[in-house]
Structure formats: C-alpha cells, structure tokens
Write a protein that holds these residues in place. Structure first.
Motif, PDB file in Angstrom:
ATOM      1  N   ASN A  68       0.815  -1.216   0.000  1.00 10.42           N
ATOM      2  CA  ASN A  68       0.000   0.000   0.000  1.00 10.42           C
ATOM      3  C   ASN A  68       0.850   1.268   0.000  1.00 10.42           C
ATOM      4  O   ASN A  68       0.413   2.301   0.492  1.00 10.42           O
ATOM      5  CB  ASN A  68      -0.923   0.018   1.221  1.00 10.42           C
ATOM      6  CG  ASN A  68      -1.965  -1.065   1.166  1.00 10.42           C
ATOM      7  OD1 ASN A  68      -2.373  -1.487   0.097  1.00 10.42           O
ATOM      8  ND2 ASN A  68      -2.408  -1.507   2.318  1.00 10.42           N
ATOM      9  N   LYS A  69       2.036   1.204  -0.558  1.00 10.09           N
ATOM     10  CA  LYS A  69       2.945   2.354  -0.505  1.00 10.09           C
ATOM     11  C   LYS A  69       2.355   3.592  -1.172  1.00 10.09           C
ATOM     12  O   LYS A  69       2.468   4.696  -0.643  1.00 10.09           O
ATOM     13  CB  LYS A  69       4.281   2.010  -1.159  1.00 10.09           C
ATOM     14  CG  LYS A  69       5.174   1.178  -0.310  1.00 10.09           C
ATOM     15  CD  LYS A  69       6.524   0.990  -0.968  1.00 10.09           C
ATOM     16  CE  LYS A  69       7.428   0.228  -0.021  1.00 10.09           C
ATOM     17  NZ  LYS A  69       8.786   0.130  -0.535  1.00 10.09           N
ATOM     18  N   THR A  70       1.726   3.418  -2.313  1.00 11.74           N
ATOM     19  CA  THR A  70       1.161   4.566  -3.034  1.00 11.74           C
ATOM     20  C   THR A  70       0.065   5.233  -2.222  1.00 11.74           C
ATOM     21  O   THR A  70       0.009   6.468  -2.128  1.00 11.74           O
ATOM     22  CB  THR A  70       0.597   4.100  -4.391  1.00 11.74           C
ATOM     23  OG1 THR A  70       1.603   3.412  -5.106  1.00 11.74           O
ATOM     24  CG2 THR A  70       0.090   5.270  -5.192  1.00 11.74           C
ATOM     25  N   GLU A  71      -0.792   4.443  -1.629  1.00 18.55           N
ATOM     26  CA  GLU A  71      -1.887   4.991  -0.821  1.00 18.55           C
ATOM     27  C   GLU A  71      -1.357   5.737   0.398  1.00 18.55           C
ATOM     28  O   GLU A  71      -1.857   6.810   0.742  1.00 18.55           O
ATOM     29  CB  GLU A  71      -2.816   3.860  -0.390  1.00 18.55           C
ATOM     30  CG  GLU A  71      -4.029   4.306   0.377  1.00 18.55           C
ATOM     31  CD  GLU A  71      -4.935   3.145   0.716  1.00 18.55           C
ATOM     32  OE1 GLU A  71      -5.514   3.178   1.807  1.00 18.55           O
ATOM     33  OE2 GLU A  71      -5.060   2.214  -0.106  1.00 18.55           O
ATOM     34  N   PHE A  72      -0.341   5.203   1.045  1.00 15.18           N
ATOM     35  CA  PHE A  72       0.212   5.854   2.228  1.00 15.18           C
ATOM     36  C   PHE A  72       0.913   7.162   1.884  1.00 15.18           C
ATOM     37  O   PHE A  72       0.758   8.167   2.573  1.00 15.18           O
ATOM     38  CB  PHE A  72       1.162   4.919   2.971  1.00 15.18           C
ATOM     39  CG  PHE A  72       0.474   3.763   3.642  1.00 15.18           C
ATOM     40  CD1 PHE A  72      -0.746   3.919   4.261  1.00 15.18           C
ATOM     41  CD2 PHE A  72       1.052   2.511   3.642  1.00 15.18           C
ATOM     42  CE1 PHE A  72      -1.374   2.859   4.878  1.00 15.18           C
ATOM     43  CE2 PHE A  72       0.432   1.440   4.265  1.00 15.18           C
ATOM     44  CZ  PHE A  72      -0.791   1.612   4.883  1.00 15.18           C
ATOM     45  N   ILE A  73       1.679   7.180   0.806  1.00 17.66           N
ATOM     46  CA  ILE A  73       2.364   8.414   0.413  1.00 17.66           C
ATOM     47  C   ILE A  73       1.354   9.480  -0.003  1.00 17.66           C
ATOM     48  O   ILE A  73       1.493  10.659   0.342  1.00 17.66           O
ATOM     49  CB  ILE A  73       3.378   8.130  -0.716  1.00 17.66           C
ATOM     50  CG1 ILE A  73       4.559   7.388  -0.142  1.00 17.66           C
ATOM     51  CG2 ILE A  73       3.839   9.407  -1.394  1.00 17.66           C
ATOM     52  CD1 ILE A  73       5.339   8.157   0.909  1.00 17.66           C
ATOM     53  N   ASN A  74       0.312   9.097  -0.750  1.00 16.22           N
ATOM     54  CA  ASN A  74      -0.718  10.060  -1.133  1.00 16.22           C
ATOM     55  C   ASN A  74      -1.454  10.599   0.091  1.00 16.22           C
ATOM     56  O   ASN A  74      -1.821  11.779   0.134  1.00 16.22           O
ATOM     57  CB  ASN A  74      -1.706   9.420  -2.105  1.00 16.22           C
ATOM     58  CG  ASN A  74      -1.090   9.160  -3.456  1.00 16.22           C
ATOM     59  OD1 ASN A  74      -0.060   9.725  -3.797  1.00 16.22           O
ATOM     60  ND2 ASN A  74      -1.712   8.292  -4.228  1.00 16.22           N
ATOM     61  N   SER A  75      -1.669   9.753   1.088  1.00 17.90           N
ATOM     62  CA  SER A  75      -2.314  10.204   2.320  1.00 17.90           C
ATOM     63  C   SER A  75      -1.430  11.186   3.081  1.00 17.90           C
ATOM     64  O   SER A  75      -1.920  12.170   3.637  1.00 17.90           O
ATOM     65  CB  SER A  75      -2.649   9.010   3.210  1.00 17.90           C
ATOM     66  OG  SER A  75      -3.548   8.147   2.576  1.00 17.90           O
ATOM     67  N   VAL A  76      -0.131  10.954   3.088  1.00 17.08           N
ATOM     68  CA  VAL A  76       0.798  11.871   3.747  1.00 17.08           C
ATOM     69  C   VAL A  76       0.793  13.221   3.032  1.00 17.08           C
ATOM     70  O   VAL A  76       0.763  14.279   3.670  1.00 17.08           O
ATOM     71  CB  VAL A  76       2.224  11.279   3.799  1.00 17.08           C
ATOM     72  CG1 VAL A  76       3.242  12.330   4.186  1.00 17.08           C
ATOM     73  CG2 VAL A  76       2.272  10.127   4.775  1.00 17.08           C
ATOM     74  N   ILE A  77       0.785  13.203   1.709  1.00 15.75           N
ATOM     75  CA  ILE A  77       0.738  14.452   0.943  1.00 15.75           C
ATOM     76  C   ILE A  77      -0.545  15.206   1.244  1.00 15.75           C
ATOM     77  O   ILE A  77      -0.538  16.433   1.414  1.00 15.75           O
ATOM     78  CB  ILE A  77       0.873  14.153  -0.565  1.00 15.75           C
ATOM     79  CG1 ILE A  77       2.279  13.646  -0.854  1.00 15.75           C
ATOM     80  CG2 ILE A  77       0.563  15.385  -1.402  1.00 15.75           C
ATOM     81  CD1 ILE A  77       2.454  13.098  -2.252  1.00 15.75           C
TER      82      ILE A  77
END
Length: 96
Positions: A68-77
C-alpha cells in the motif's frame, strides 16, 4: 494519469478538519465572540497534534505494508495540506 488513491479515514479526517477551519473563518468574519469559537480553536490546535501523529504513523506504515505504498504516500501528501488553522489563527490574531 492514474487515480489518486488515499486512505478513506485520512480523507474523512481531512474534510472534517477543513470544515472546522471554514466554520472558524466564518465565525471570525461575523465577529462572533462566543465560547463556541474558542472551543473550535481548541479543536484545531488538537487537530494539529493529531495531524502530525498521523503523518508519522503513515510513514511507519509505508515501510511495514509495502503493498500500500502509493496509498500511504498520497495520504501523507494530503495531510501536509491539512493545516487550515494556521492560516485562521493568523487572521484571528491580526483582527485583535
């Protein structure tokens, strides 16, 4: 361009905190000197602490769940733009 995947809980948290920020802006513009405004300001300060904790937690989850790396990075942004109260507190102090 692909879909911008964001964690649903982060999205709801983002929307609620911005609604509180918009409500405070409206109450400050209307010059409401109510306890409700101060309660909302307290919530926004508490929101800042929760937001920072959430960003740190998402960075940890980024390494724990690699699928889920993409989802986590987008959530951080998304959470980096979740500081409506810094702007509102600046306006509030300028009006005093």
């Amino acid at each position: 361009m692909g879909k911008f995947k964001v964690n649903n809980i982060v999205l709801v948290y983002f929307c609620v905190s911005w609604l509180i920020g918009i409500l405070i802006i409206i109450l400050v513009i209307l010059k409401t000197q109510d306890d409700f405004v101060y309660d909302l300001l307290f919530l926004s300060a508490f929101n800042l602490i929760i937001n920072l904790f959430s960003i740190i937690l998402l960075f940890v989850l980024y390494y724990v769940f690699p699928e889920n790396k993409t989802e986590f990075i987008n959530s951080v942004i998304l959470l980096f733009f979740n500081f409506p109260m810094l702007f509102v507190l600046y306006i509030f102090t300028m009006m005093l």
